[in-house]
Design an enzyme around this catalytic site. Structure first.
Site: not given
Length: 430
Positions: A152, A234, A270
């Site tokens: 990312w 993460d 999410k």
């Protein structure tokens, strides 16, 4: 008179000041590639346009999704007539405790030696975790910080802003197989200097959709222990990637329970659809209670310098769901439904690409996991897709939830057309 002589000078001075902004020397910033694609999509008037860019779940009808369990939790919270006072600066104790147990397990041996702070979603967790590491890790300004290639893009921004300058990519994605370059990953981590920091995606790797297997995670663990590396996980997709909260937490729990001191950013954006509520945390697993106590004593100071007391609404929703058995069960069922729809979208697109004879192999679309997939399409092919009103992310990254029963055939045909239009690019799909 004197006023007449001075006034023209004052006019010239004021005029100069009016044109010389204190920001005049600021360089022109580069547009965000994701937002640039979004703007082109919004300007597109075609009724057939398809947006496969956004990192957010979409329904079968292409609409934003609110988990029914979130609505139910909000209804219960409304009845409690809660106030809007500041939360404790490290976050609500119940939210911290329940989230820690969700990530590490109800009976994890590391719970009582883990420092946990609420953050501004997962991104804030990454930022605060980086702050802890840079301020308190000996030699942090010289340490290598290993990041998967690709990752990312914001990872680089966050780490550099915290002060880390020695960012090194380790091999991760194999463009030929559209899968994991496991040996390259392992060797990259192994060849780094002792006690380097390694950033790992816990599940649903962004942007590739490629994750190590459990056996491969175990081999990575051995390399990390051998080199005494510090691990920064993460965890943005727990429960979203596979539909199982436990499976998606496997690498974090594996490393924590095997004596690795680690940092982990956790997000509910999410897996509960709380994108705008910014509900997240940072966890720092320490070797012993003495170390965790010292680290925790610095939490207020660090947090106050970044954002102060955290938002309360998202944390209250999460707390209500996790502390209420029937709501937690409902959430797990809804997560499975979301995950299964993503998997079904993958299957449909792959099957259609193969059925219409699209050049190349497309099994990777189905084999990838989580929100994204690296399609293998080139920049030229992605640009050509936009002419057919199909929009993908940089590097051919596709947000799979944008695929549904109404558009998968259209998307497949568009991909076939651009792959055939640019035969010089076709080798990336072999």
């Amino acid at each position: 008179n004197m006023l007449t002589r001075i006034f023209p000078k004052m006019q010239r001075f004021a005029s100069a000041r009016a044109f010389a902004s204190i920001w005049a020397g600021v360089p022109q910033g580069s547009p965000d590639p994701i937002f640039s694609i979004r703007d082109r999509y919004l300007a597109d008037k075609s009724k057939d346009k398809v947006f496969l860019v956004v990192g957010a779940y979409r329904t079968e009808e292409g609409k934003p999704y609110v988990f029914p369990v979130v609505r139910k939790a909000e209804e219960l919270l409304m009845k409690e007539n809660l106030d809007h006072e500041y939360a404790p600066i490290i976050g609500s104790p119940k939210f911290l405790d329940l989230s820690k147990k969700l990530l590490f397990g109800e009976k994890s041996p590391v719970l009582d030696r883990t420092v946990t702070n609420q953050t501004i979603s997962g991104l804030g967790g990454l930022r605060l975790g980086s702050e802890y590491l840079f301020k308190f890790l000996p030699g942090s300004n010289e340490k290598q910080f290993l990041i998967s290639g690709p990752t990312w893009p914001i990872h680089h921004t966050i780490l550099e802003d915290a002060g880390f300058k020695n960012l090194i990519n380790y091999p991760y994605y194999n463009p030929k197989t559209k899968g994991l370059d496991f040996e390259g990953m392992k060797n990259g981590i192994k060849s780094a200097p002792k006690s380097s920091i390694v950033l790992l995606h816990a599940s649903g790797h962004n942007p590739t959709g490629v994750d190590p297997s459990q056996k491969q995670w175990e081999e990575i663990l051995e390399v990390v222990k051998e080199k005494e590396h510090i691990v920064f996980f993460d965890s943005a997709y727990q429960g979203y990637a596979t539909g199982s909260l436990e499976k998606d937490a496997y690498p974090v729990r594996l490393f924590a329970e095997n004596g690795v001191e680690l940092v982990c950013a956790q997000s509910y954006s999410k897996n509960l659809g709380l994108y705008g509520e910014r509900a997240g945390l940072i966890h720092l697993v320490c070797k012993d209670k003495e170390a965790s106590s010292k680290l925790a004593s610095n939490s207020d100071f660090l947090i106050r310098g970044i954002w102060g007391p955290p938002p309360i609404h998202g944390a209250r929703i999460v707390t209500k769901i996790l502390e209420t058995p029937e709501l937690k069960k409902q959430w797990k069922d809804e997560l499975m439904t979301v995950s299964e729809r993503i998997m079904e979208a993958r299957k449909k697109l792959r099957a259609e690409l193969e059925a219409i004879g699209t050049p190349g192999k497309w099994d990777h679309i189905e084999n990838h996991i989580g929100m994204f997939s690296f399609t293998g399409l080139s920049e030229a092919q992605c640009k050509a897709l936009e002419e057919k009103h199909v929009y993908m992310g940089p590097g051919g990254r596709m947000s799979v939830s944008g695929i549904n029963s109404f558009n998968y055939k259209y998307v497949a045909q568009a991909i076939k057309d651009v792959v055939e239009k640019y035969p010089q690019e076709r080798q990336i799909n072999k």
